[in-house]
Design a protein around this motif. Structure first.
Motif, PDB file in Angstrom:
ATOM      1  N   PRO A   1      -1.357   7.758  -2.700  1.00  0.00           N
ATOM      2  CA  PRO A   1      -2.339   6.671  -2.748  1.00  0.00           C
ATOM      3  C   PRO A   1      -3.520   6.986  -1.826  1.00  0.00           C
ATOM      4  O   PRO A   1      -3.321   7.521  -0.738  1.00  0.00           O
TER       5      PRO A   1
ATOM      6  N   ARG B   1       0.794  -1.236   0.000  1.00  0.00           N
ATOM      7  CA  ARG B   1       0.000   0.000   0.000  1.00  0.00           C
ATOM      8  C   ARG B   1       0.825   1.285   0.000  1.00  0.00           C
ATOM      9  O   ARG B   1       0.423   2.269  -0.622  1.00  0.00           O
TER      10      ARG B   1
ATOM     11  N   ALA C   1      -5.988   4.354  -1.356  1.00  0.00           N
ATOM     12  CA  ALA C   1      -6.330   3.081  -0.699  1.00  0.00           C
ATOM     13  C   ALA C   1      -5.578   2.978   0.625  1.00  0.00           C
ATOM     14  O   ALA C   1      -4.386   3.292   0.690  1.00  0.00           O
ATOM     15  N   TYR C   2      -6.266   2.558   1.677  1.00  0.00           N
ATOM     16  CA  TYR C   2      -5.673   2.378   3.010  1.00  0.00           C
ATOM     17  C   TYR C   2      -5.062   3.671   3.536  1.00  0.00           C
ATOM     18  O   TYR C   2      -4.073   3.664   4.262  1.00  0.00           O
ATOM     19  N   ASN C   3      -5.639   4.805   3.135  1.00  0.00           N
ATOM     20  CA  ASN C   3      -5.105   6.102   3.540  1.00  0.00           C
ATOM     21  C   ASN C   3      -6.265   7.067   3.774  1.00  0.00           C
ATOM     22  O   ASN C   3      -7.429   6.760   3.484  1.00  0.00           O
ATOM     23  N   ALA C   4      -5.960   8.232   4.299  1.00  0.00           N
ATOM     24  CA  ALA C   4      -6.914   9.337   4.429  1.00  0.00           C
ATOM     25  C   ALA C   4      -6.124  10.572   4.041  1.00  0.00           C
ATOM     26  O   ALA C   4      -5.058  10.824   4.614  1.00  0.00           O
ATOM     27  N   ILE C   5      -6.605  11.318   3.067  1.00  0.00           N
ATOM     28  CA  ILE C   5      -5.860  12.480   2.555  1.00  0.00           C
ATOM     29  C   ILE C   5      -6.604  13.757   2.957  1.00  0.00           C
ATOM     30  O   ILE C   5      -7.737  13.975   2.510  1.00  0.00           O
TER      31      ILE C   5
ATOM     32  N   LEU D   1     -11.306   9.856   1.459  1.00  0.00           N
ATOM     33  CA  LEU D   1     -11.156   8.502   2.009  1.00  0.00           C
ATOM     34  C   LEU D   1     -11.209   7.445   0.913  1.00  0.00           C
ATOM     35  O   LEU D   1     -11.742   7.690  -0.169  1.00  0.00           O
ATOM     36  N   PRO D   2     -10.749   6.240   1.203  1.00  0.00           N
ATOM     37  CA  PRO D   2     -10.902   5.111   0.277  1.00  0.00           C
ATOM     38  C   PRO D   2     -12.314   4.538   0.297  1.00  0.00           C
ATOM     39  O   PRO D   2     -12.536   3.382   0.662  1.00  0.00           O
TER      40      PRO D   2
END
Lengths: 364, 364
Positions: free
Chosen positions: B196, B178, B198-202, B242-243
């Motif tokens: 990325p 990831r 996926a599996y993240n929060a921006i 969010l993903p």
């Protein structure tokens, strides 16, 4: 002459991280005992290049233990923590069992290390989402004061244990079938309903109280007041689980009540604080994200900005590895502070077995 | 006798959803023209069982069009919306191009349908995250008043277009890798850095202003004040990607300033409002989640609870499909309200071509 250390819950996500961090930080342990439930006893773990067998956590195992880290769930702590203390161990408990007990210090060393002086053998490690928030708020409180906190969290699945990571991984591979994903663990394993976490956001962590708040939300509210020594601080929280493996994020709104506080001086207070990394350069798209906080010790802060209408009030984005500063690392830092301050149970105030310098870092 | 309708941006995520909803709601369109950029012209789309060819959006295409839905980006709207109005069309623009223009009504029919009476040919559809929030706040404001709003969002990638869904899908299949996932789109396609999702929060949606807020955050602040007709309302926002594929969630904190407001009566106000579904039974683990709001028209509300310290202040969790109520559906509801109220440009106040009942729903 080092310490005899026990890790209770040695096979869990936090227990393994504690072992890894003890090794990495050269924690002055002569001996480490790996303990777990009867079910996990017999498991082999690696530590300092040697294989160790996990033993069943029973009271007699704490004979001769100086420092015991507990992270095997609240019921295990309730059953065994006082047994360990009675046998001379200083217990650092990573569950919620004793956090709000008035006789148990609840400690984040950067915030309230002084209360360690008054412990009675048992010290509680706070909830992961609370730790990273108070780390960020304390330097601000010190310089400007603090009147009010409203937080919304973005929490990773590893906070629900290693199994939850596996469930997210399985669900994540099937974006098309996302609404039909099998779910058996989240939001609460023992709950009556389970929802997929991949491609979702679940506004429930832990079970609900009668007032509509979850226990996780009450932990953030009550633990923050206790750790910061501010029983009248206005704190309110919304806790949400996300499809993130590790790394909790928090949208923290706070009012200092101090109209003199400006963005630059608040950022400077954060930058000067132990354990805080400021990542705050919007133009260069620099801000903390959980994917990149994984495996790192610090609490990362960014996106600091003033409320457009309320003087002295700000938004801050706070990210940290929930298994490290949120759990294992903070527990070890408590132990290091105890040693440095001569406050391991049974020692004299002069800390005769002291192997740690004043900053809480191990001396080789 | 129905209307001639144009969809500008017919190949995009919102344009396609508009076409689907026009069909589903039996919108009184005799003819629908599918328009897009030169690059997408020639694409075939299905509508009412027939294949249509997407034509290039040039000014002359708006001759004879009664109602034009624009969702092809702000630059296309700036170039063509006034051309369409000049040719007699009433334009409902889904971009941010004209939202804060004082001459352009910014409309969520459940909140400020009355301002449609004063339009000059151009009506703006608000930002997705704003629409669902004002839908939830308006019935509360009506009954109890509203003084302050602090919102943290949990936004889906489909808000960044269909390509972003593909990127999330590719990244999502590789949880192990990831941190090294290829990223080319988010947070802002034209930005210098991509991360990325996926599996993240921006914590960035749209670009940054000089004050540290993103444009998305300012949209929520300024559009809320304009739609609710409350220029002095205190609103502040943190917007996070969010993903999640589709479905924006919001942790909304609000102060009514009315100490008489209690949880039960606020919940009743929500339950009685058009377009709101209350999903709020914590004990049964009933609360809104984006995974289950996808494809649904309503704004879902839950987790309503009182601030422990501030009378008349509450937390609310608000979830809605960002492509439906957040975009396509609200645009069509604006058109339905215009028709019902006899306010399509060029019509008399008696709405001689009216085919819509007073609730804004099409009559067959």
């Amino acid at each position: 002459m080092g310490y005899t250390v026990a890790i209770v819950g040695a096979t869990g996500a936090v227990g393994r991280t504690i072992a890894g961090k003890l090794e990495e930080r050269n924690f002055p342990a002569d001996k480490v005992k790996f303990l777990a439930s009867a079910r996990s006893a017999g498991t082999k773990v690696q530590f300092r290049g040697e294989e160790h067998t996990v033993l069943e956590a029973v009271p007699d195992q704490f004979d001769g233990v100086d420092i015991a880290f507990f992270s095997a769930g609240g019921n295990v702590s309730k059953a065994l923590a006082h047994e360990a203390v009675r046998r001379g161990a200083t217990v650092i408990d990573n569950t919620s069992a004793f956090r709000m007990d008035p006789d148990t210090p609840l400690v984040v060393p950067e915030v309230n290390r002084d209360v360690l002086q008054h412990h009675k053998g048992l010290i509680a490690n706070p909830n992961c989402s609370t730790i990273q928030m108070v780390c960020a708020l304390e330097p601000i409180r010190k310089k400007f004061g603090l009147e009010r906190v409203i937080v919304s969290t973005y929490q990773a699945v590893s906070g629900a244990g290693a199994e939850a990571i596996g469930e997210l991984g399985r669900q994540g591979t099937d974006m098309e079938g996302r609404a039909q994903s099998d779910a058996a663990l989240l939001p609460v394993k023992a709950g009556s309903k389970h929802y997929p976490i991949a491609y979702n956001a679940i506004p429930q962590i832990d079970s609900f109280g009668e007032d509509g708040y979850t226990l996780e939300e009450w932990k953030m509210i009550n633990e923050t007041k206790k750790i910061m020594g501010m029983p009248d601080l206005r704190v309110s929280a919304t806790c949400v689980r996300l499809p993130v493996v590790t790394g909790h994020s928090e949208s923290v709104y706070f009012e200092t009540g101090n109209p003199e506080a400006d963005t630059e001086s608040v950022r400077a207070a954060l930058a000067g604080a132990d354990g805080i990394t400021v990542m705050d350069d919007p133009e260069a798209q620099i801000y903390p994200m959980p994917l990149f906080a994984e495996g790192k010790d610090d609490v990362f802060t960014g996106r600091l900005r003033k409320d457009p209408d309320v003087p002295g009030a700000f938004h801050l984005w706070v990210v940290s590895d929930n298994l490290l500063k949120g759990a294992a690392l903070n527990s070890i830092q408590i132990a290091e502070a105890l040693i440095a301050d001569g406050a391991v149970k049974g020692e004299g105030a002069d800390g005769t077995r002291q192997h740690i310098n004043g900053d809480g870092h191990a001396i080789r």
